[in-house]
Design a protein around this motif. Structure first.
Motif, PDB file in Angstrom:
ATOM      1  N   LYS A 324       0.806  -1.374   0.336  1.00  0.00           N
ATOM      2  CA  LYS A 324      -0.544   0.329  -0.148  1.00  0.00           C
ATOM      3  C   LYS A 324       0.507   1.208   0.420  1.00  0.00           C
ATOM      4  CE  LYS A 324      -3.834  -1.886   2.260  1.00  0.00           C
ATOM      5  NZ  LYS A 324      -4.102  -2.984   2.171  1.00  0.00           N
ATOM      6  N   ASP A 325       2.166   1.119   0.160  1.00  0.00           N
ATOM      7  CA  ASP A 325       3.034   2.212   0.058  1.00  0.00           C
ATOM      8  C   ASP A 325       3.915   2.347  -0.880  1.00  0.00           C
ATOM      9  OD1 ASP A 325       5.283   4.120   0.659  1.00  0.00           O
ATOM     10  OD2 ASP A 325       5.788   3.314   2.903  1.00  0.00           O
ATOM     11  N   ILE A 326       3.574   3.076  -1.577  1.00  0.00           N
ATOM     12  CA  ILE A 326       3.727   2.919  -2.742  1.00  0.00           C
ATOM     13  C   ILE A 326       5.646   3.768  -2.763  1.00  0.00           C
ATOM     14  CG2 ILE A 326       4.273   4.151  -5.189  1.00  0.00           C
ATOM     15  CD1 ILE A 326       0.687   3.894  -5.291  1.00  0.00           C
ATOM     16  N   THR A 327       6.013   4.445  -2.292  1.00  0.00           N
ATOM     17  CA  THR A 327       7.069   5.251  -2.020  1.00  0.00           C
ATOM     18  C   THR A 327       8.107   3.600  -1.470  1.00  0.00           C
ATOM     19  OG1 THR A 327       6.628   6.848  -1.439  1.00  0.00           O
ATOM     20  CG2 THR A 327       8.419   6.316  -0.860  1.00  0.00           C
ATOM     21  N   GLU A 328       7.633   3.003  -0.178  1.00  0.00           N
ATOM     22  CA  GLU A 328       8.286   1.917   0.110  1.00  0.00           C
ATOM     23  C   GLU A 328       8.630   0.840  -1.068  1.00  0.00           C
ATOM     24  OE1 GLU A 328       7.773  -1.981   3.372  1.00  0.00           O
ATOM     25  OE2 GLU A 328       6.807   0.360   3.852  1.00  0.00           O
ATOM     26  N   VAL A 329       7.526   0.516  -2.299  1.00  0.00           N
ATOM     27  CA  VAL A 329       7.518  -0.642  -3.204  1.00  0.00           C
ATOM     28  C   VAL A 329       8.599   0.733  -4.777  1.00  0.00           C
ATOM     29  CG1 VAL A 329       6.751  -1.272  -5.161  1.00  0.00           C
ATOM     30  CG2 VAL A 329       5.105  -1.219  -3.063  1.00  0.00           C
ATOM     31  N   ARG A 330       8.714   2.061  -3.771  1.00  0.00           N
ATOM     32  CA  ARG A 330       9.561   2.207  -5.254  1.00  0.00           C
ATOM     33  C   ARG A 330      11.333   1.666  -4.678  1.00  0.00           C
ATOM     34  NH1 ARG A 330       7.793   7.178  -5.343  1.00  0.00           N
ATOM     35  NH2 ARG A 330       6.631   7.069  -7.077  1.00  0.00           N
ATOM     36  N   ASP A 331      11.606   2.671  -3.452  1.00  0.00           N
ATOM     37  CA  ASP A 331      12.344   2.230  -2.892  1.00  0.00           C
ATOM     38  C   ASP A 331      13.421   1.082  -2.831  1.00  0.00           C
ATOM     39  OD1 ASP A 331      11.886   4.987  -2.338  1.00  0.00           O
ATOM     40  OD2 ASP A 331      12.042   4.914   0.154  1.00  0.00           O
ATOM     41  N   ALA A 332      12.791  -0.340  -2.943  1.00  0.00           N
ATOM     42  CA  ALA A 332      13.323  -1.307  -2.395  1.00  0.00           C
ATOM     43  C   ALA A 332      13.490  -1.542  -4.092  1.00  0.00           C
ATOM     44  CB  ALA A 332      11.622  -2.065  -2.402  1.00  0.00           C
ATOM     45  N   ILE A 333      12.724  -0.994  -5.173  1.00  0.00           N
ATOM     46  CA  ILE A 333      13.381  -1.631  -6.667  1.00  0.00           C
ATOM     47  C   ILE A 333      14.117  -1.086  -6.580  1.00  0.00           C
ATOM     48  CG2 ILE A 333      12.198  -0.848  -9.017  1.00  0.00           C
ATOM     49  CD1 ILE A 333       9.346  -1.267  -7.970  1.00  0.00           C
ATOM     50  N   ILE A 334      14.364   0.104  -6.490  1.00  0.00           N
ATOM     51  CA  ILE A 334      15.998   1.357  -6.623  1.00  0.00           C
ATOM     52  C   ILE A 334      17.179   0.325  -6.149  1.00  0.00           C
ATOM     53  CG2 ILE A 334      16.829   3.252  -6.366  1.00  0.00           C
ATOM     54  CD1 ILE A 334      14.238   4.572  -6.808  1.00  0.00           C
ATOM     55  N   ARG A 335      16.466  -0.139  -4.789  1.00  0.00           N
ATOM     56  CA  ARG A 335      17.900  -0.879  -3.791  1.00  0.00           C
ATOM     57  C   ARG A 335      18.422  -1.919  -4.507  1.00  0.00           C
ATOM     58  NH1 ARG A 335      16.451  -4.297   1.509  1.00  0.00           N
ATOM     59  NH2 ARG A 335      18.698  -4.644   2.368  1.00  0.00           N
ATOM     60  N   LEU A 336      17.842  -2.206  -5.328  1.00  0.00           N
ATOM     61  CA  LEU A 336      17.493  -3.729  -6.023  1.00  0.00           C
ATOM     62  C   LEU A 336      18.344  -3.569  -7.021  1.00  0.00           C
ATOM     63  CD1 LEU A 336      14.562  -6.384  -4.724  1.00  0.00           C
ATOM     64  CD2 LEU A 336      17.265  -6.707  -4.040  1.00  0.00           C
ATOM     65  N   ARG A 337      17.741  -2.611  -7.493  1.00  0.00           N
ATOM     66  CA  ARG A 337      17.846  -2.439  -9.174  1.00  0.00           C
ATOM     67  C   ARG A 337      19.613  -1.378  -9.234  1.00  0.00           C
ATOM     68  NH1 ARG A 337      16.569   3.674 -11.603  1.00  0.00           N
ATOM     69  NH2 ARG A 337      18.318   4.118 -10.316  1.00  0.00           N
ATOM     70  N   ASN A 338      20.250  -0.807  -7.878  1.00  0.00           N
ATOM     71  CA  ASN A 338      21.496  -0.606  -8.200  1.00  0.00           C
ATOM     72  C   ASN A 338      22.483  -1.482  -7.700  1.00  0.00           C
ATOM     73  OD1 ASN A 338      19.921   1.472  -8.893  1.00  0.00           O
ATOM     74  ND2 ASN A 338      20.270   3.279  -6.827  1.00  0.00           N
ATOM     75  N   ASP A 339      21.814  -3.167  -6.458  1.00  0.00           N
ATOM     76  CA  ASP A 339      22.611  -3.032  -6.483  1.00  0.00           C
ATOM     77  C   ASP A 339      22.982  -5.125  -6.217  1.00  0.00           C
ATOM     78  OD1 ASP A 339      24.485  -5.222  -4.277  1.00  0.00           O
ATOM     79  OD2 ASP A 339      23.619  -4.547  -2.127  1.00  0.00           O
ATOM     80  N   PRO A 340      23.560  -5.230  -7.116  1.00  0.00           N
ATOM     81  CA  PRO A 340      23.020  -5.755  -8.447  1.00  0.00           C
ATOM     82  C   PRO A 340      23.513  -6.955  -7.465  1.00  0.00           C
ATOM     83  CG  PRO A 340      25.285  -4.507  -9.396  1.00  0.00           C
ATOM     84  CD  PRO A 340      24.010  -4.181  -8.792  1.00  0.00           C
ATOM     85  N   ASP A 341      24.485  -6.910  -6.398  1.00  0.00           N
ATOM     86  CA  ASP A 341      25.848  -8.058  -5.924  1.00  0.00           C
ATOM     87  C   ASP A 341      24.073  -8.860  -4.544  1.00  0.00           C
ATOM     88  OD1 ASP A 341      27.816  -8.050  -6.525  1.00  0.00           O
ATOM     89  OD2 ASP A 341      28.789  -6.325  -5.305  1.00  0.00           O
ATOM     90  N   LEU A 342      23.688  -7.532  -4.075  1.00  0.00           N
ATOM     91  CA  LEU A 342      22.119  -8.319  -3.593  1.00  0.00           C
ATOM     92  C   LEU A 342      20.801  -9.156  -3.927  1.00  0.00           C
ATOM     93  CD1 LEU A 342      20.675  -7.867  -0.411  1.00  0.00           C
ATOM     94  CD2 LEU A 342      19.972  -5.751  -1.148  1.00  0.00           C
ATOM     95  N   CYS A 343      21.399  -8.881  -5.463  1.00  0.00           N
ATOM     96  CA  CYS A 343      19.965  -9.689  -5.761  1.00  0.00           C
ATOM     97  C   CYS A 343      20.974 -11.350  -6.580  1.00  0.00           C
ATOM     98  CB  CYS A 343      20.118  -9.074  -7.411  1.00  0.00           C
ATOM     99  SG  CYS A 343      18.985  -7.850  -7.562  1.00  0.00           S
ATOM    100  N   ARG A 344      22.288 -10.801  -6.271  1.00  0.00           N
ATOM    101  CA  ARG A 344      22.260 -12.564  -6.500  1.00  0.00           C
ATOM    102  C   ARG A 344      22.358 -13.215  -4.680  1.00  0.00           C
ATOM    103  NH1 ARG A 344      26.102  -9.454 -10.733  1.00  0.00           N
ATOM    104  NH2 ARG A 344      27.546  -9.245  -9.063  1.00  0.00           N
ATOM    105  N   VAL A 345      22.723 -12.096  -4.183  1.00  0.00           N
ATOM    106  CA  VAL A 345      22.992 -13.503  -2.829  1.00  0.00           C
ATOM    107  C   VAL A 345      21.200 -13.497  -2.745  1.00  0.00           C
ATOM    108  CG1 VAL A 345      22.662 -13.173  -0.367  1.00  0.00           C
ATOM    109  CG2 VAL A 345      24.735 -12.139  -1.319  1.00  0.00           C
ATOM    110  N   LEU A 346      20.508 -12.625  -3.047  1.00  0.00           N
ATOM    111  CA  LEU A 346      18.972 -13.424  -2.546  1.00  0.00           C
ATOM    112  C   LEU A 346      19.050 -14.307  -3.546  1.00  0.00           C
ATOM    113  CD1 LEU A 346      17.072  -9.836  -2.193  1.00  0.00           C
ATOM    114  CD2 LEU A 346      17.952 -11.393  -0.575  1.00  0.00           C
ATOM    115  N   GLY A 347      18.888 -14.851  -4.818  1.00  0.00           N
ATOM    116  CA  GLY A 347      18.722 -15.676  -5.498  1.00  0.00           C
ATOM    117  C   GLY A 347      19.278 -16.504  -5.215  1.00  0.00           C
ATOM    118  N   SER A 348      20.403 -16.634  -4.789  1.00  0.00           N
ATOM    119  CA  SER A 348      21.307 -18.244  -4.433  1.00  0.00           C
ATOM    120  C   SER A 348      21.188 -18.492  -3.001  1.00  0.00           C
ATOM    121  CB  SER A 348      22.843 -17.115  -3.817  1.00  0.00           C
ATOM    122  OG  SER A 348      23.455 -18.864  -3.401  1.00  0.00           O
ATOM    123  N   ASN A 349      20.498 -17.983  -1.861  1.00  0.00           N
ATOM    124  CA  ASN A 349      19.719 -17.914  -1.441  1.00  0.00           C
ATOM    125  C   ASN A 349      18.059 -18.866  -1.629  1.00  0.00           C
ATOM    126  OD1 ASN A 349      21.759 -17.117   0.474  1.00  0.00           O
ATOM    127  ND2 ASN A 349      20.226 -15.420   1.135  1.00  0.00           N
TER     128      ASN A 349
END
Length: 378
Positions: A324-349
């Motif tokens: 319901k909080d679009i700002t929170e959704v936006r911030d999460a997408i930006i965070r993941l877009r800007n941090d490919p290492d985080l995406c790799r760790v989460l995907g590996s988990n």
């Protein structure tokens, strides 16, 4: 073909065509290797012409009666029940495996008459597919629990369903998650896209409260991000309005085969399921999207207050937001877009959790063990 004369016969029942499903064909493939399989299905005329059935190594008898999906099908259920009951009485079988409440009544009755075991699989709790007034929901749950108690075993799609029913009155409860089968043609590795790509595929129905518009709104002012949607349902018109509004950011590609859904998932950077927990089935059942993300080794963006969020947090394989909080959704997408290492760790988990806890081979072994136990008892 190998003779099925000496094999026990299993009848697998659901009020859809096999070709419209992903879960029942997996059950069928597992069971058909050991048992003689009969499927009983209802062709409601909903089949997308782009999705074809390639499973033809067992018998499927079909009621051809055009009807809607969901609560509106109540008016057509008596015809389906009569067809199903007559089919069960006139055909030989050793175990009946029935999926969902809309087929349980005639199956239990036929099982009692024939003195044969019945497995009741609760994939979607019938009264929880939409938000209902509490008294109506409670009455529906009580009726469902009656037939749960009359079945010889119960399969659930998520352990969260035990809480949904406030306890399941059956001594044999087997959780079998809707995990995809590993497909050697699907490359389950992170790949570098020029544009950070979010992907969602599924039934695009407003009754499921998918919160797709929250994602569209969130990415409106984010650079280098796109959302791809696949499926069919009453939300397609609204999705196409967003496509016209933001053609470079939103794509709608229509219904896909399950193999193509997995391929698209593997090619994406982020999968998302932001279903609203106000619809009880969203709250208690994680569904296949989480498990597809796990198999493909992809992070998942999910809504808080759901079983999906509980598993994502437990396995550290995605990000939980308040949809319901679009700002929170936006911030999460930006965070993941800007941090490919985080995406790799989460995907590996995610992929590690699939292999160790949620993989289809694990679920298949649970299924076959349950059948062996019931065969011995009967």
């Amino acid at each position: 073909n190998k003779s099925n004369v000496d094999k026990k016969r299993v009848v697998l029942i659901k009020s859809n065509l096999m070709a419209e499903e992903t879960r029942r064909p997996k059950l069928a493939r597992a069971l058909n290797r050991k048992y003689d399989l009969l499927a009983i299905s209802w062709d409601r005329g909903q089949l997308s012409p782009r999705i074809q059935n390639t499973l033809n190594d067992y018998e499927e008898i079909i009621l051809k009666l055009k009807a809607p999906i969901g609560l509106m099908s109540l008016f057509f259920l008596p015809i389906w029940w009569c067809y199903l009951f007559i089919s069960l009485i006139t055909h030989k079988w050793d175990i009946a495996h029935v999926v969902n409440f809309d087929s349980i009544i005639p199956t239990v009755l036929a099982g009692k008459i024939k003195k044969k075991p019945v497995i009741y699989e609760i994939l979607d709790t019938y009264v929880d597919q939409v938000k209902l007034p509490d008294p109506i929901r409670e009455m529906g749950i009580l009726v469902d629990k009656l037939f749960i108690s009359l079945a010889d075993a119960v399969i659930i799609a998520d352990e969260g369903q035990i809480g949904e029913f406030r306890g399941i009155p059956n001594s044999k409860i087997v959780p079998i998650y809707d995990s995809p089968e590993v497909n050697g043609n699907i490359i389950c590795e992170c790949q570098k896209n020029n544009v950070f790509t979010l992907f969602f595929a599924g039934m695009l129905t407003s009754a499921r409260a998918l919160n797709l518009e929250k994602v569209f709104t969130a990415i409106e002012n984010i650079r280098n991000v796109q959302v791809i949607i696949a499926g069919y349902g009453d939300l397609v018109e609204t999705i196409n309005e967003w496509v016209l509004k933001m053609p470079e950011k939103v794509q709608y590609i229509g219904p896909l085969s399950h193999e193509e859904v997995l391929r698209r998932s593997a090619q994406s950077d982020l999968l998302f399921v932001l279903r609203d927990p106000i619809v009880p089935v969203n709250k208690y059942i994680c569904g296949s999207k989480l498990l597809e993300a796990m198999m493909c080794g992809k992070p998942l963006l999910v809504n808080q207050g759901t079983s999906t969020a509980d598993i994502v947090q437990k396995e550290n394989c995605g990000v939980v937001v308040d949809a319901k909080d679009i700002t929170e959704v936006r911030d999460a997408i930006i965070r993941l877009r800007n941090d490919p290492d985080l995406c790799r760790v989460l995907g590996s988990n995610a992929h590690e959790a699939y292999q160790k806890k949620y993989g289809w081979s694990i679920m298949e072994n649970r299924l076959l063990s349950l059948y062996e136990e019931l065969m011995v008892e009967y």
